[in-house]
Design an enzyme around this catalytic site. Structure first.
Site, PDB file in Angstrom:
ATOM      1  N   LYS A  97       0.857  -1.059   0.049  1.00 22.27           N
ATOM      2  CA  LYS A  97      -0.039  -0.073  -0.101  1.00 22.27           C
ATOM      3  C   LYS A  97       0.973   1.197   0.127  1.00 22.27           C
ATOM      4  O   LYS A  97       1.738   1.454   0.723  1.00 22.27           O
ATOM      5  CB  LYS A  97      -1.035   0.116   1.176  1.00 22.27           C
ATOM      6  CG  LYS A  97      -1.654  -1.222   1.326  1.00 22.27           C
ATOM      7  CD  LYS A  97      -2.648  -1.410   0.266  1.00 22.27           C
ATOM      8  CE  LYS A  97      -3.547  -2.523   0.221  1.00 22.27           C
ATOM      9  NZ  LYS A  97      -4.438  -2.880  -0.908  1.00 22.27           N
ATOM     10  N   ASP A 142      -0.354  -0.823  -4.434  1.00 19.36           N
ATOM     11  CA  ASP A 142      -1.741  -0.477  -4.480  1.00 19.36           C
ATOM     12  C   ASP A 142      -2.091   0.886  -3.823  1.00 19.36           C
ATOM     13  O   ASP A 142      -1.613   1.024  -2.806  1.00 19.36           O
ATOM     14  CB  ASP A 142      -2.637  -1.332  -3.644  1.00 19.36           C
ATOM     15  CG  ASP A 142      -4.065  -1.232  -3.875  1.00 19.36           C
ATOM     16  OD1 ASP A 142      -4.456  -0.444  -4.492  1.00 19.36           O
ATOM     17  OD2 ASP A 142      -4.738  -2.008  -3.339  1.00 19.36           O
ATOM     18  N   LYS A 149     -12.447  -8.026  -7.153  1.00 17.37           N
ATOM     19  CA  LYS A 149     -13.202  -8.356  -5.836  1.00 17.37           C
ATOM     20  C   LYS A 149     -14.501  -8.565  -5.743  1.00 17.37           C
ATOM     21  O   LYS A 149     -15.352  -8.008  -6.025  1.00 17.37           O
ATOM     22  CB  LYS A 149     -12.666  -6.973  -5.128  1.00 17.37           C
ATOM     23  CG  LYS A 149     -11.472  -6.666  -4.523  1.00 17.37           C
ATOM     24  CD  LYS A 149     -11.419  -5.770  -3.429  1.00 17.37           C
ATOM     25  CE  LYS A 149      -9.864  -5.556  -2.836  1.00 17.37           C
ATOM     26  NZ  LYS A 149      -8.962  -4.986  -3.745  1.00 17.37           N
ATOM     27  N   GLU A 169      -1.730  -0.230  -8.932  1.00 21.11           N
ATOM     28  CA  GLU A 169      -3.189  -0.517  -8.718  1.00 21.11           C
ATOM     29  C   GLU A 169      -4.032   0.654  -8.232  1.00 21.11           C
ATOM     30  O   GLU A 169      -3.548   1.273  -7.257  1.00 21.11           O
ATOM     31  CB  GLU A 169      -3.248  -1.627  -7.869  1.00 21.11           C
ATOM     32  CG  GLU A 169      -4.970  -1.741  -7.777  1.00 21.11           C
ATOM     33  CD  GLU A 169      -5.242  -3.320  -7.138  1.00 21.11           C
ATOM     34  OE1 GLU A 169      -5.311  -4.384  -7.833  1.00 21.11           O
ATOM     35  OE2 GLU A 169      -5.199  -3.668  -6.017  1.00 21.11           O
ATOM     36  N   ASP A 185      -8.957  -1.903  -9.588  1.00 18.99           N
ATOM     37  CA  ASP A 185      -9.913  -2.526  -8.727  1.00 18.99           C
ATOM     38  C   ASP A 185     -10.975  -1.763  -8.103  1.00 18.99           C
ATOM     39  O   ASP A 185     -12.452  -2.049  -8.366  1.00 18.99           O
ATOM     40  CB  ASP A 185      -9.264  -3.391  -7.603  1.00 18.99           C
ATOM     41  CG  ASP A 185      -8.648  -2.491  -6.394  1.00 18.99           C
ATOM     42  OD1 ASP A 185      -8.304  -1.223  -6.781  1.00 18.99           O
ATOM     43  OD2 ASP A 185      -8.651  -3.027  -5.483  1.00 18.99           O
TER      44      ASP A 185
END
Length: 371
Positions: A165, A193, A265, A218, A241
């Protein structure tokens, strides 16, 4: 076969360690899980789970799932759960949008359909690759030192895939990516991400600086419009996502070349039935995939594994699983578990794992077909 009873449980899932998103902007310590038990008039029982990642991550939350099920229950009662398209259309009629509320119902119906057919869900869907899927860790740390510590902890558990992250600070994010790449092991899969944590100019600065590393970012920006606006100005691969919610999103991303990877997801997109269509769009356009539960127990992880097993090995990078992040086990070690950083597809018909009901407490709602 008809749906006779729907029973709803709520359970809190404390995280093993506090978890941060978007460079420390959002903190999570407990997840709100909804477990759904569908009973049929033939005695078959299916289980589903919906566990959004807290209340502040995206427009999905635990109480919303339970309210949605209350709204949809009269519309699906009496339907044949094996006819998943009939159930899907009934839910969409009863409650437009609110896909996250439909996911546990869809999951439980696939569980029943697999049991009725004597097949694991993945085989029933026409796939069922037996190659073990790498589990992607989720490294929600705030500093480079903490990132190294968390990645080391997951490596010690056998993980070879990591979702790191970042987001919120350009210089810090560039340094974080460069640091992780400096100790990245051969064969490791790393996804950076951002969780919508950059503005357009921040995204361009980081992605341009990291172009020589050819790492995957991401959800670098808030929306598909933002991602489209910066796409011609950088050469870094992109995964989407949070902006991949509907089939229309998937079609736009594929048509306009907005991403090289889908992060599907299941709870976010409405369950296996809708996710399978996104998978097919990705395969038709040469887009690779990560498959993920939004959060939750081994039930949610197993659902993600079934979809991943319908994707050819070369197109599926990893599955993200939450079970190593929570401190509650509702299935007493059953179901697919971390095996040297991988999950193995269960051979049991249906989902392949059910909870111990005594770990769930008393149900919070029960809906029954009229007698």
């Amino acid at each position: 076969m008809k749906i006779k009873t729907i029973t709803v449980y709520q359970i809190d899932l404390p995280l093993e360690h506090p978890y941060w998103l978007s460079g420390g902007r959002l903190k999570f310590e407990t997840l709100d899980a909804t477990l759904v038990k569908i009973e049929t008039d033939t005695g078959l029982i299916g289980w589903g789970e919906g566990t959004p990642w807290g209340h502040t991550y995206v427009p999905a939350h635990g109480p919303g799932i339970r309210a949605g099920i209350e709204t949809m229950a009269p519309f699906i009662m009496g339907l044949d759960p094996r006819r998943v398209l009939d159930v899907e259309r009934a839910m969409d009629t009863a409650l437009p949008d609110h896909l996250y509320a439909k996911s546990p119902i869809d999951m439980a119906c696939w569980d029943i359909a697999g049991q009725a057919a004597g097949l694991p869900i993945a085989d029933l869907m026409g796939g069922g690759y037996r190659t073990p899927r790498p589990i992607a860790s989720s490294v929600g740390a705030k500093t480079a030192e903490e990132t190294r510590e968390v990645m080391t902890r997951y490596r010690d558990r056998g993980y070879i895939a990591h979702s790191v992250k970042i987001g919120g600070d350009v210089e810090r994010d560039i340094a974080r990516v460069q640091d992780v790449e400096s100790f990245r092991r051969p064969g490791e899969i790393v996804l950076y991400d951002v969780n919508r944590g950059w503005t357009r100019q921040q995204a361009l600065r980081v992605m341009k600086a990291c172009e020589p590393l050819q790492v995957i970012f991401e959800q670098p920006c808030e929306s598909l419009d933002d991602i489209a606006a910066i796409a011609p100005r950088h050469a870094s691969p992109v995964s989407v996502d949070e902006s991949l919610v509907t089939l229309q999103d998937a079609a736009r991303i594929a048509r306009d070349g907005l991403a090289e990877v889908f992060g599907i997801k299941l709870n976010r997109v409405g369950g296996l039935t809708k996710a399978a269509r996104m998978r097919d769009i990705a395969l038709a356009h040469g887009i690779d995939m990560f498959v993920m539960a939004t959060g939750g127990t081994v039930l949610a992880d197993t659902e993600a594994l079934h979809l991943a097993a319908t994707i050819p090995d070369q197109n599926c990078h990893a599955v993200w699983a939450c079970q190593d992040m929570i401190t509650v086990d509702i299935a007493n070690g059953r179901g697919p578990r971390n095996n040297n950083g991988h999950l193995h597809l269960p051979e049991t018909p249906g989902l392949g794992v059910h909870p111990d009901e005594d770990t769930l407490g008393l149900p919070i709602a029960t809906y029954e077909a009229p007698r």
